[in-house]
Design an enzyme around this catalytic site. Structure first.
Site, short mmCIF file in Angstrom:
data_model
loop_
_atom_site.label_atom_id
_atom_site.label_comp_id
_atom_site.label_asym_id
_atom_site.label_seq_id
_atom_site.Cartn_x
_atom_site.Cartn_y
_atom_site.Cartn_z
N TRP B 394 49.90 39.70 31.67
CA TRP B 394 50.12 38.32 32.11
C TRP B 394 48.94 37.43 31.78
O TRP B 394 49.03 36.22 31.88
CB TRP B 394 50.41 38.29 33.62
CG TRP B 394 49.22 38.64 34.49
CD1 TRP B 394 48.29 39.63 34.29
CD2 TRP B 394 48.82 37.99 35.70
NE1 TRP B 394 47.37 39.65 35.31
CE2 TRP B 394 47.66 38.67 36.19
CE3 TRP B 394 49.32 36.93 36.43
CZ2 TRP B 394 47.01 38.29 37.36
CZ3 TRP B 394 48.67 36.56 37.61
CH2 TRP B 394 47.53 37.23 38.06
N ASP B 395 47.83 38.03 31.40
CA ASP B 395 46.64 37.28 31.00
C ASP B 395 47.02 36.15 30.04
O ASP B 395 46.52 35.04 30.13
CB ASP B 395 45.65 38.22 30.27
CG ASP B 395 45.25 39.44 31.09
OD1 ASP B 395 46.10 39.95 31.84
OD2 ASP B 395 44.10 39.90 30.94
N GLU B 521 45.86 44.34 42.82
CA GLU B 521 46.23 45.75 42.68
C GLU B 521 45.63 46.63 43.77
O GLU B 521 45.79 47.85 43.75
CB GLU B 521 45.85 46.26 41.29
CG GLU B 521 46.71 45.60 40.22
CD GLU B 521 46.28 45.94 38.81
OE1 GLU B 521 45.40 46.79 38.63
OE2 GLU B 521 46.83 45.33 37.87
N LYS B 631 41.43 42.76 45.27
CA LYS B 631 40.69 42.94 44.03
C LYS B 631 40.42 41.59 43.37
O LYS B 631 39.47 41.44 42.61
CB LYS B 631 41.53 43.83 43.11
CG LYS B 631 40.88 44.27 41.83
CD LYS B 631 41.85 45.12 41.02
CE LYS B 631 41.30 45.46 39.65
NZ LYS B 631 42.35 45.98 38.75
N GLN B 632 41.32 40.63 43.62
CA GLN B 632 41.28 39.39 42.84
C GLN B 632 42.12 38.33 43.52
O GLN B 632 42.87 38.61 44.45
CB GLN B 632 41.83 39.67 41.45
CG GLN B 632 43.32 40.03 41.47
CD GLN B 632 43.73 40.77 40.22
OE1 GLN B 632 43.71 41.99 40.21
NE2 GLN B 632 44.08 40.04 39.19
#
Lengths: 788, 788
Positions: B394-395, B521, B631-632
């Site tokens: 998806w980047d 994740e 994580k993000q």
């Protein structure tokens, strides 16, 4: 009377249920042969030998005219995978004996298991070729007049009876008896009798002892190994007076196994053993006269370095020992063992022969499968095959231990002791999962290390801790054996309880357990799985109770010091137990399987096409997770085991889950049978029971070739005792509230309870309970207290 | 002026930011060499070549005295893994070119992916050895007087400048320029100049063209291949007038790749190419006089059968074509391409040289990485290394497309077109997951098939569908390009929308999406991930909008017929969107990441020891899942992209998540920077931005050797445009509400918006917006409408 005569007589008079004989006409259809290798396997909890034909099978049934193909043990004593056809799983196993094997993860994440243990195929000692003059006996040439297999569950052996006419017209009667001795666990005995009906001639046996064997593999079947891998290196082999000894070492675990083989012939003959490329070949030559019976006794001894420091010495010693007594003595020992076994585990149903036989069969397989030496447990497939790689699961604690607690508490104690012996590995496992205290038992294992490849449906099943605690509690309630609790049980329960405190957390005043998987593998890594929370609660409650019991018995200090257990911790246990969050849905009046279960899409399992079952083989895990569909009893099992939910909720839940449970696991219908019995759905109960009882005998799951479904066999017993007989074990006594299936005339069974042996006889509404042995015990019949 | 003079002059006058030059003194520390292979790599979106020394490295730095070891390209053009030391990743890649490789699952479950695609190392055409008489140039013998590397981002090449004195005292100036042509994507050019300072002698080059290469592997690093595997078979090789041609075929995907190499020397000399064991070795012999400069031009052409039916013919044709023009023409083409590129993607920060350079570097890497031919996309590491195996995530849609939509809409269109070309694979993927309609794009892929090994953190990230829809919507809002929506965009949005309907379900009147994984994740397979639900809602809403737009434009029928889209389906889309369940917690006033996130244990990330970071390398997934740790950016990202949450909730959420976000993903700090900017946490915004901007230049993640973090580079741009400049693209126009970091004097940038090119200049509180090209457009500055 020789063996063949005995058998023929038995067959003539008709088999009696009470003889505990299961019998089949031999069918050389490849699939049936594979199935029978499992059904007729011989085991004693230490060793297990699949029931392959001694002389081997036709090498390539489908490809060539079998009559034109020489059949030799060498051809078949290896794994041969043909196109779409698995010919044979010629396995011999030792319970708890393992090697390590790589299990690479498709994507590497911290803590994922990349090495597992597998149970090994140890050696081939079952191969014996028979030559009548120049003709070799096998089932694919000449003419079979009669051929049967028999599993004699009261005497503890299997037999094969064949009347065969060779291509040249020699008629023989062959009777082969195989025994895995319960009293001498290292011993596997083959008793090979031949009777010449219409001829006299030289006769020879070629008997093979091969250590160079491999585990079964099948590239097409994801449930077994996909390729051959070497696990055993032969480190020593020799003959001594024609006895052969082979010692092998495992490649990674560096365990040793020794097999010893010797032969005795019932008449004069030449016996000569030589090693050919690490395989011992023993040639036995003699002469047979018309109407004469001759018998070859092949003694195989299995020993290993887990039990015996010098396993080769032990093998020599055992071999000498068994040779010092007659075969009849060995058979008598076996008979005595089983008399005692069946006396304790007595269970008779009158009015349902087929299922009675299935139940007998299952109970026999349980004693064949159960590890009895504290060095091992009960593999998912017992010692009957390589399915699930010989791993131990919760099956032992939840599905099999109740049977042994009631029938043979020493075995139950041994099983718990085996778990106890793996505490340190469970502690390491907990650390790997990030827990600061307590232990986490592995979901599947042999020697104590986790072997789950896919953690959401494996390691995440934290309920294993609660299951082990449950089995300790059940053992204690049924036996009253506080000594064992002091020695091992309490420590297990304390350490398991500690983990719940670390894994769970308080939220809005309730103690919650997130991100675990319950028994149902169709919904993984959920929050507050009902089963798990209830089972953790029970674990914590009994940690508190055992603490008090030990304290009152003045036995706490040593253990508390050993594991650094403080009173403060007990307060925390009690608090968490008391405030354990128990999922309940007002609207439906059921206990939801987990926090979000009811918000998911419902599935109508009647809409699932037959060719899409079992669902796990046809649907992506995410599809299953996203639907209200369960593989097996989960909440329903919790209601049975922990038995403290509101009766209406239990009923609502049963009705809810029965429509969405596929029973794709063999651990399910037995539990549904109990639940249905208790709730008064008697027809359902019997249907579920029938499904469970005959699962392996009828091969309804289609994979009995890979081994028996041992947990289900224990579950069948539970369905009768906990279900139809309505037995519960509570703190204040034994409860019985029976309701038999309509057509059962009587159901009689023995139970060991608090050291006493009682006999329960149920006949319609009538219940008779008598004390066979021991002191009187309190029993509640239909909730009314009695002293037996 | 020769190249070296040019360079020396440039260095003398001091590098200017506006020259877009990044420069380093060469350090032969092994780790730095590996890092520089990535930082100085040459790519054009089609090919990428890591910046290894042409002459190779010392074979075993640590083991032997380097001066005593002959260094040859043969020694180093293979993967060499030494103890604790990876010497070089000598890779050349083609975007979208792949082979299949087994990815066995530890435990086999239905639908789990067991074969993935990997980007291949294609050939080594960068190896050139230089001999001065009998002495061979390398960086580990003789004496280095000066050595630098330069990445010239305005001219589109890298250079290495070395002043070296040989052991015998020959002093040379070497300048090696390397170019991956943007205008001729098949061309990689090395321009190797040598100047003799104090001697005259024969000079030779040995230039290698090797097709027999392998992908990088490292048994110790779980993030790259663990063992060598053969992927390319050389099927043809030959020389034509000393040009060498090698054609190879992939082992499983059966794709072909051709490389062609030819040489031109700036003066008279002997050129001779011969094949030695499938490797072309070209020897170039000439004479150099004191103070003379000579230059060897090495032309490498890469072609493949995905783009060209006869890739060998295409290679010949391209080689002829590039040889027909002068190198100066090629450099001019490159310069022109980049002038245009930088003009469109113009972005200058005054007052923050270090980060301005980092931003320039990142923007340059974006154009180097982006596939531009519709046959490929942007790999997570671009074409700079083998990390993540060349997979697209998806980047592309979320982190990189905004940059190209504003700077080069044609590239953005090409990226969307590439997704469009994989619709059929996405349909098969949806079916595999049990969905009856719609498509599900793979979480990671090259040619369209899923490559996720661990589905809970891969395939379960259904938001990929919504991300793709978001990028189509963003493209449409910024460009107004309805034609592309009619051709491709609407179909993507419709098919993605269909999946949401199949995956979600109504419960208590709300549309819910269960068992998916959001961007974070550290929490997998959850119910109602806020990001996913909001992104699905946007997808569904725009499916309805595009339906109306196409209908009003009279362009609906063809597409509706093609994909069998009925009005009834649109009603369902609208209903699901309207009733989409959006997690909100009254107590904390935040949007919880998912249904159960807030009930989990909190973690204080300040308590995580430094040696336990990133957490994914030190904690079991279940530990992470069970804690409130992310994580993000997840919910925070949703608030940025979908921008329709209540401002107070957005603020509360940001403050909540910032304390529990580890930023263990490189896709995180850029988003937190935007959020902080928008919420007025300007210092935080700048801190996050700095972390993002220099991630690769400073190798802060420690793994830049495996390739650049391309998404983060796009994110750096987003942090400036969406963050500091406060740009939003809404249906009614472009919004700008800037707030620059305190010490930035000005920030100036260009944006393409609805076909026009506008220049925004921000200087403190002052904002100047001017139209550079195209018709006037509506812009809202601090929410006040203007027409530019």
């Amino acid at each position: 009377m020789d063996i063949c005569d005995y058998l023929k007589n038995a067959l003539k008079k008709g088999l009696q249920l009470k003889d505990k004989i299961y019998e089949q006409v031999i069918n050389t259809n490849p699939a049936d042969l594979l199935l029978c290798e499992t059904l007729f396997h011989n085991a004693n909890g230490y060793i297990g030998i699949r029931s392959c034909f001694e002389e081997g099978y036709a090498g390539e049934f489908s490809a060539v005219n079998p009559g034109q193909k020489e059949v030799s043990p060498d051809n078949v004593s290896r794994n041969s995978v043909l196109r779409n056809f698995v010919s044979s799983i010629r396995g011999s196993y030792i319970n708890g004996f393992y090697d390590f094997i790589d299990m690479p993860q498709a994507e590497k994440l911290y803590g994922l298991i990349e090495e597992k243990q597998i149970m090994l195929n140890i050696a081939d000692t079952q191969s014996i070729r028979l030559f009548l003059g120049s003709e070799e006996f096998n089932m694919w040439t000449g003419k079979i007049i009669e051929s049967r297999r028999i599993l004699n569950m009261s005497k503890g052996f299997s037999e094969r009876l064949v009347r065969w006419v060779s291509p040249d017209g020699k008629e023989v009667e062959i009777c082969i008896r195989r025994t895995a001795s319960f009293t001498r666990p290292c011993l596997f005995l083959i008793d090979y009798s031949v009777k010449a009906i219409n001829f006299s001639s030289p006769v020879s046996f070629i008997s093979v002892h091969k250590g160079d064997v491999e585990n079964f593999f099948d590239p097409a079947d994801p449930r077994v190994a996909s390729h051959v891998q070497r696990h055993l290196d032969i480190v020593n082999f020799n003959t001594e007076n024609n006895a052969s000894f082979i010692t092998a070492e495992t490649v990674r675990s560096k365990l040793k196994v020794c097999t010893a083989v010797d032969h005795v012939l019932s008449k004069e003959g030449q016996i000569k053993t030589v090693f050919d490329n690490k395989t011992a070949v023993c040639t036995i030559d003699t002469q047979i006269e018309q109407n004469e019976s001759i018998t070859l006794f092949k003694y195989s001894i299995f020993t290993d370095s887990i039990r015996y420091e010098a396993c080769d010495k032990k093998a020599r010693h055992e071999l000498t020992s068994v040779l010092s007594v007659t075969p009849d003595t060995l058979y008598l020992e076996q008979q005595n063992y089983l008399d005692d076994y069946w006396n304790n585990a007595f269970l008779e149903i009158d009015g349902d022969d087929e299922l009675q036989q299935a139940v007998q069969f299952n109970m026999y397989q349980l004693v064949q499968s159960a590890g009895k030496d504290g060095h091992c447990s009960i593999a998912a497939k017992g010692l009957s095959g390589e399915g699930y790689e010989g791993h131990y699961f919760w099956d032992t604690e939840i599905y099999v231990e109740p049977f042994f607690v009631f029938g043979n508490p020493a075995i139950a104690r041994g099983l718990i002791s085996h778990r106890y012996s793996t505490l340190e590995e469970a502690r390491k496992n907990a650390l790997l999962l990030g827990h600061k205290s307590g232990v986490l038992f592995p979901w599947r294992t042999i020697m104590g290390k986790e072997c789950s490849g896919f953690f959401p449906a494996g390691t995440a099943q934290y309920h294993i801790n609660g299951d082990i605690a449950w089995s300790v509690i059940f053992y204690f309630l049924a036996t009253g054996d506080l000594d064992f609790i002091i020695q091992k049980g309490a420590e297990l329960v304390f350490e398991c309880a500690r983990l719940w405190i670390d894994v769970g957390n308080f939220y809005n005043g309730q103690f919650r357990i997130n991100c675990v998987t319950g028994p149902d593998e169709y919904t993984c890594v959920v929050n507050n799985n009902y089963y798990t929370n209830v089972c953790a609660k029970r674990n914590l409650e009994w940690a508190v109770k055992f603490y008090e019991l030990l304290k009152n018995a003045g036995k706490l200090d040593l253990l508390a010091k050993k594991i650094n257990l403080l009173n403060e911790e007990i307060v925390v246990f009690a608090n968490a137990a008391q405030n354990m969050y128990i999922p309940y849905d007002e609207q439906s009046g059921i206990n939801p399987q987990d926090d979000s279960f009811l918000s998911k899409k419902r599935i109508n399992i009647a809409d699932i096409p037959a060719n899409k079952k079992p669902m796990l083989l046809h649907y992506h895990p995410l599809f299953l997770y996203r639907h209200q569909v369960t593989k097996q009893a989960d909440t329903v099992l919790a209601h049975i085991l922990f038995d403290d939910a509101d009766p209406q909720t239990v009923k609502n839940s049963f009705l809810y889950y029965k429509d969405i449970t596929t029973h794709d696991s063999s651990l399910s219908t037995c539990i549904f049978s109990i639940a249905a019995s208790r709730l008064g759905f008697y027809e359902d109960a019997y249907k579920y029971f029938g499904n469970s009882a005959s699962l392996d005998l009828r091969n309804t799951a289609g994979n009995t070739k890979d081994g028996l479904h041992i947990a289900n066999m224990g579950g069948t017993y539970m369905a009768i005792i906990f279900g139809f007989a309505g037995v519960k074990v509570k703190e204040n006594g034994l409860y019985i509230s029976p309701h038999l299936p309509k057509h059962w005339k009587t159901c009689r069974f023995n139970l060991r309870y608090k050291g006493s042996l009682i006999r329960v006889t149920i006949e319609g509404e009538k219940i008779n309970i008598s004390l066979i042995e021991g002191k009187s015990v309190p029993v509640y019949v239909n909730d009314k207290p009695y002293i037996i």
